[in-house]
Design an enzyme around this catalytic site. Sequence first.
Site, PDB file in Angstrom:
ATOM      1  N   CYS A  21       9.971 -18.812  -8.669  1.00 36.11           N
ATOM      2  CA  CYS A  21      10.615 -17.689  -9.044  1.00 36.11           C
ATOM      3  C   CYS A  21       9.480 -16.346  -9.523  1.00 36.11           C
ATOM      4  CB  CYS A  21      11.629 -17.733  -9.907  1.00 36.11           C
ATOM      5  SG  CYS A  21      11.207 -17.751 -11.586  1.00 36.11           S
ATOM      6  N   ASN A  35      21.912 -24.330 -18.293  1.00 35.22           N
ATOM      7  CA  ASN A  35      22.666 -24.113 -19.295  1.00 35.22           C
ATOM      8  C   ASN A  35      24.187 -23.324 -19.134  1.00 35.22           C
ATOM      9  OD1 ASN A  35      23.635 -22.849 -22.266  1.00 35.22           O
ATOM     10  ND2 ASN A  35      22.167 -24.213 -22.747  1.00 35.22           N
ATOM     11  N   GLU A  89       8.880 -25.219 -13.428  1.00 33.71           N
ATOM     12  CA  GLU A  89       7.354 -24.888 -13.585  1.00 33.71           C
ATOM     13  C   GLU A  89       7.364 -24.571 -15.185  1.00 33.71           C
ATOM     14  OE1 GLU A  89       9.628 -23.940 -11.441  1.00 33.71           O
ATOM     15  OE2 GLU A  89       8.497 -23.425  -9.546  1.00 33.71           O
TER      16      GLU A  89
HETATM   17  N1  THU Z   1      14.325 -23.167  -9.777  1.00 31.08           N
HETATM   18  C1  THU Z   1      13.306 -23.944 -10.476  1.00 31.08           C
HETATM   19  O1  THU Z   1      13.424 -24.592 -11.337  1.00 31.08           O
HETATM   20  N2  THU Z   1      12.118 -23.762  -9.929  1.00 31.08           N
HETATM   21  C2  THU Z   1      11.728 -22.923  -8.835  1.00 31.08           C
HETATM   22  O2  THU Z   1      10.792 -22.853  -8.279  1.00 31.08           O
HETATM   23  C3  THU Z   1      12.957 -22.216  -8.131  1.00 31.08           C
HETATM   24  C4  THU Z   1      14.357 -22.266  -8.793  1.00 31.08           C
HETATM   25  C5  THU Z   1      15.674 -23.431 -10.304  1.00 31.08           C
HETATM   26  C6  THU Z   1      16.271 -22.521 -11.266  1.00 31.08           C
HETATM   27  C7  THU Z   1      17.799 -22.851 -11.421  1.00 31.08           C
HETATM   28  O3  THU Z   1      18.091 -23.914 -12.004  1.00 31.08           O
HETATM   29  C8  THU Z   1      17.999 -23.560 -10.087  1.00 31.08           C
HETATM   30  O4  THU Z   1      16.481 -23.568  -9.525  1.00 31.08           O
HETATM   31  C9  THU Z   1      18.624 -22.634  -8.926  1.00 31.08           C
HETATM   32  O5  THU Z   1      18.265 -21.430  -9.018  1.00 31.08           O
END
Ligand code: THU
Length: 128
Positions: free
Chosen positions: A86, A44, A54
Site C-alpha cells: 500500500c 483489528n 510490511e
Molecule cells: N495488506 C498488507 O498487509 N500488505 C499489502 O501489501 C497490501 C494490503 C493488508 C492490509 C489489510 O489487512 C488487508 O491486506 C486488506 O487490505
Amino acid sequence: MIKDLLERATEARNNAYAPYSKFPVGTCLRGAKGGLFAGCNVENSAYPCGTCAETGAIAAMVLAGESRINEILVVGPDDEHLCAPCGSCRQRLHEFADAATPVHIYGPGGLQLSTTLGQLLPYSFEFR
Ligand code: THU
C-alpha cells in the site's frame, strides 16, 4: 535466490490475522547483513488499527538491529489481486531501502510482478 524469501513470507501469510478483510498477506525482507525478516497483517475490529505485513516485517528488522533492506517479497492470498504494498508501506519501506531495491509480488500461483521500490514510489519524499 528468492525461494528463501518466498518460504518465509508464505509461512507468515499462513499466520496472518485477517478475519475482517479475509485477505492474509505475508512479507519477507532481506536485510543488508543477510538476515530475513518476515511479517503478516494483523487486523483489528477498529479497522484503522490494523497493520500491514510490511509494517510487521520492518519492526522485526529494526528490533534485530538491521536498518537496510536489500530485497522485498510480498505474497497475497489469491491471484486475482496484485498484492502490491500500500502507499503507506511504500513510504515505510523507502526509509530503509533504495530506489533500485527489488520488490517481488507473488500469489499462490507464482510470481505476479518483479519491480523496484523506485518504480512503486517515484519522486519519493526524503528528509534526511
Ligand atoms: N495488506 C498488507 O498487509 N500488505 C499489502 O501489501 C497490501 C494490503 C493488508 C492490509 C489489510 O489487512 C488487508 O491486506 C486488506 O487490505
